[in-house]
Design a protein around this motif. Structure first.
Motif, mmCIF file in Angstrom:
data_model
loop_
_atom_site.group_PDB
_atom_site.id
_atom_site.type_symbol
_atom_site.label_atom_id
_atom_site.label_comp_id
_atom_site.label_asym_id
_atom_site.label_seq_id
_atom_site.Cartn_x
_atom_site.Cartn_y
_atom_site.Cartn_z
ATOM 1 N N ALA A 187 0.839 -1.195 0.000
ATOM 2 C CA ALA A 187 0.000 0.000 0.000
ATOM 3 C C ALA A 187 0.877 1.250 0.000
ATOM 4 C CB ALA A 187 -0.929 -0.005 1.213
ATOM 5 N N ALA A 188 1.178 1.751 -1.189
ATOM 6 C CA ALA A 188 1.979 2.969 -1.322
ATOM 7 C C ALA A 188 1.093 4.197 -1.148
ATOM 8 C CB ALA A 188 2.641 3.008 -2.699
ATOM 9 N N ASN A 189 1.618 5.202 -0.494
ATOM 10 C CA ASN A 189 0.885 6.452 -0.393
ATOM 11 C C ASN A 189 0.698 7.062 -1.778
ATOM 12 O OD1 ASN A 189 -0.464 8.377 1.175
ATOM 13 N ND2 ASN A 189 1.334 9.708 1.264
ATOM 14 N N TRP A 190 -0.275 7.940 -1.921
ATOM 15 C CA TRP A 190 -0.622 8.503 -3.224
ATOM 16 C C TRP A 190 0.545 9.223 -3.887
ATOM 17 C CZ3 TRP A 190 -0.297 13.701 -4.403
ATOM 18 C CH2 TRP A 190 -0.100 14.567 -3.314
ATOM 19 N N TYR A 210 -5.341 8.923 -1.849
ATOM 20 C CA TYR A 210 -5.763 10.211 -1.320
ATOM 21 C C TYR A 210 -5.221 11.369 -2.166
ATOM 22 C CZ TYR A 210 -6.874 7.127 2.557
ATOM 23 O OH TYR A 210 -7.387 6.107 3.326
ATOM 24 N N PHE A 211 -5.490 11.321 -3.446
ATOM 25 C CA PHE A 211 -4.990 12.331 -4.380
ATOM 26 C C PHE A 211 -5.763 13.645 -4.223
ATOM 27 C CE2 PHE A 211 -3.994 8.246 -6.228
ATOM 28 C CZ PHE A 211 -2.735 8.411 -6.775
ATOM 29 N N PRO A 212 -5.075 14.791 -4.241
ATOM 30 C CA PRO A 212 -5.779 16.077 -4.231
ATOM 31 C C PRO A 212 -6.469 16.305 -5.572
ATOM 32 C CG PRO A 212 -3.421 16.412 -4.509
ATOM 33 C CD PRO A 212 -3.611 14.944 -4.267
ATOM 34 N N LEU A 213 -7.740 16.644 -5.528
ATOM 35 C CA LEU A 213 -8.532 16.717 -6.759
ATOM 36 C C LEU A 213 -9.176 18.075 -7.003
ATOM 37 C CD1 LEU A 213 -10.455 13.312 -6.427
ATOM 38 C CD2 LEU A 213 -8.323 13.734 -7.664
ATOM 39 N N GLY A 252 -10.976 7.006 0.203
ATOM 40 C CA GLY A 252 -12.026 7.564 1.035
ATOM 41 C C GLY A 252 -11.924 9.077 1.142
ATOM 42 N N TYR A 253 -13.004 9.672 1.631
ATOM 43 C CA TYR A 253 -13.094 11.123 1.790
ATOM 44 C C TYR A 253 -13.886 11.416 3.054
ATOM 45 C CZ TYR A 253 -11.798 10.887 -3.099
ATOM 46 O OH TYR A 253 -11.145 10.595 -4.265
ATOM 47 N N ARG A 254 -13.461 12.454 3.760
ATOM 48 C CA ARG A 254 -14.216 12.863 4.938
ATOM 49 C C ARG A 254 -15.482 13.593 4.521
ATOM 50 N NH1 ARG A 254 -10.428 15.950 9.086
ATOM 51 N NH2 ARG A 254 -12.422 15.979 10.182
ATOM 52 N N SER A 255 -16.453 13.583 5.397
ATOM 53 C CA SER A 255 -17.721 14.284 5.138
ATOM 54 C C SER A 255 -17.605 15.710 5.667
ATOM 55 C CB SER A 255 -18.886 13.541 5.787
ATOM 56 O OG SER A 255 -18.567 13.151 7.117
ATOM 57 N N VAL A 256 -16.728 16.497 4.991
ATOM 58 C CA VAL A 256 -16.440 17.865 5.407
ATOM 59 C C VAL A 256 -16.330 18.762 4.180
ATOM 60 C CG1 VAL A 256 -15.196 17.248 7.522
ATOM 61 C CG2 VAL A 256 -13.954 17.441 5.365
ATOM 62 N N LYS A 262 -7.295 18.119 0.341
ATOM 63 C CA LYS A 262 -6.219 17.321 0.950
ATOM 64 C C LYS A 262 -6.872 16.093 1.599
ATOM 65 C CE LYS A 262 -3.082 21.189 1.932
ATOM 66 N NZ LYS A 262 -2.346 21.927 3.007
ATOM 67 N N PRO A 263 -7.258 15.108 0.780
ATOM 68 C CA PRO A 263 -8.049 13.994 1.312
ATOM 69 C C PRO A 263 -7.335 13.157 2.359
ATOM 70 C CG PRO A 263 -8.166 14.083 -1.092
ATOM 71 C CD PRO A 263 -7.088 15.026 -0.681
ATOM 72 N N TRP A 264 -6.016 13.301 2.458
ATOM 73 C CA TRP A 264 -5.263 12.503 3.426
ATOM 74 C C TRP A 264 -5.339 13.062 4.846
ATOM 75 C CZ3 TRP A 264 -3.186 15.537 -0.429
ATOM 76 C CH2 TRP A 264 -2.488 16.671 -0.011
ATOM 77 N N MET A 265 -5.883 14.247 4.999
ATOM 78 C CA MET A 265 -5.884 14.893 6.315
ATOM 79 C C MET A 265 -6.716 14.095 7.312
ATOM 80 S SD MET A 265 -3.977 17.602 6.245
ATOM 81 C CE MET A 265 -4.518 18.622 7.608
#
Length: 336
Positions: A187-190, A210-213, A252-256, A262-265
């Motif tokens: 599992a490599a980080n994005w 967790y790529f920034p989009l 995944g993505y937070r519900s914020v 910055k999906p990795w936050m």
């Protein structure tokens, strides 16, 4: 007449084989979070209900700090689901429900330090870390073989460890294959996967996606798809060059608000709850990737075993449970 019939039958068979060979089961997975408790049928019913066909079971090892070589794991002080005994119980229950499993041992560094920064200060410390990590991962390679799971993930987001000790990792993969006969990934980080040196030694390119989009507060599906375009092209190119399918070992993505910026936050900063952003981000990811032949599927981050208590309308974390995003997950997983 006989020749014509045989020829027609041969053509039909070839067409059927061709069509069948292109249909690959997608990994419609959840990251099944370890708990203090044993898993029960009720806990797995929620996984079945969302149409998942895979689950990642994640035993943990713990490290004191970013320069410490000792991994503490499989102890009585850990939560049940984070130990070998707990992982085995989870796996066996999931298997009874026809849910395939990826064993994904992970490391937690005190205070949540990013594992990608794990780096030793001397050769002796590197050797000590290698010895400790080998004991850790081989414990779960044995479990993966014993329980006949579909995948074993040999590490998660360990960029500095991989970059500084590539020969160790290549030898480790050989040792793992001597024990475990299933499929391997890492599992490599994005922002790490392009530099991972051993994809050809594994069966799948694993990416924690967790790529920034988008920097929009509530990005639309169209904006998100546009944001995926450059990343997707690079991922597809790597898949082709090393001849390996891609597996999103986490997505995944937070519900914020600003969920795709910055999906990795993972901090607990107070941000406004935004269910629409999470829904749109998941839809865009599914629509962009799940139909691609080179893409194997992925594991949503994350899924708690106590479903009835997880997520909900006041939760701003990653889980889709008891949120509108859960319905998105259920529908797309049903389609594939």
């Amino acid at each position: 007449m006989y020749i014509r019939k045989v020829g027609a039958l041969l053509i039909i068979c070839l067409l059927q084989f061709s069509c069948t060979s292109q249909v690959k089961e997608k990994v419609n997975g959840v990251s099944f979070v370890g708990s203090r408790d044993k898993a029960t049928q009720e806990h797995v019913d929620a996984v079945v209900d969302v149409n998942a066909n895979y689950a990642a079971v994640m035993p943990f090892g713990f490290i004191r700090d970013l320069s410490s070589p000792e991994i503490v794991f499989n102890t009585d002080r850990q939560w049940f689901g984070e130990t070998k005994k707990g992982a085995k119980q989870y796996i066996e229950l999931l298997h009874r429900n026809k849910i395939k499993v990826m064993v994904k041992p992970q490391i937690w560094i005190w205070r949540g330090e990013f594992t990608g920064g794990l780096k030793m200060n001397s050769e002796n410390e590197w050797k000590a870390l290698e010895t400790s990590y080998e004991k850790f991962i081989m414990t779960y390679a044995d479990l993966a073989q014993e329980t006949n799971v579909a995948f074993l993930c040999i590490g998660t987001e360990l960029e500095q460890f991989v970059a500084n000790r590539p020969e160790f990792w290549k030898l480790l993969i050989q040792k793992i294959r001597g024990v475990y006969k299933g499929k391997l990934t890492y599992a490599a980080n994005w922002d790490e996967y392009k530099r991972t040196p051993f994809w050809e030694e594994l069966d799948y390119i694993g990416i924690d996606a967790y790529f920034p989009l988008s920097e929009a507060k509530t990005p639309s599906i169209e904006q998100l798809k546009l944001g995926w375009k450059p990343w997707k092209e690079k991922i597809a190119s790597l898949s082709k060059s090393v001849d390996r399918p891609v597996l999103f070992t986490e997505f995944g993505y937070r519900s914020v608000d600003y969920t795709a910026k910055k999906p990795w936050m993972v901090d607990r900063m107070e941000k406004r709850i935004n269910m629409d952003g999470q829904v749109n981000a998941k839809k865009a990811l599914f629509e962009e990737f799940w139909s691609e032949e080179w893409f194997a599927g992925g594991f949503v981050w994350k899924w708690f075993i106590h479903h009835e208590k997880a997520g909900g309308n006041e939760d701003n974390r990653f889980t889709p449970q008891n949120k509108p995003a859960e319905a998105v997950l259920r529908e797309f997983y049903k389609s594939y």
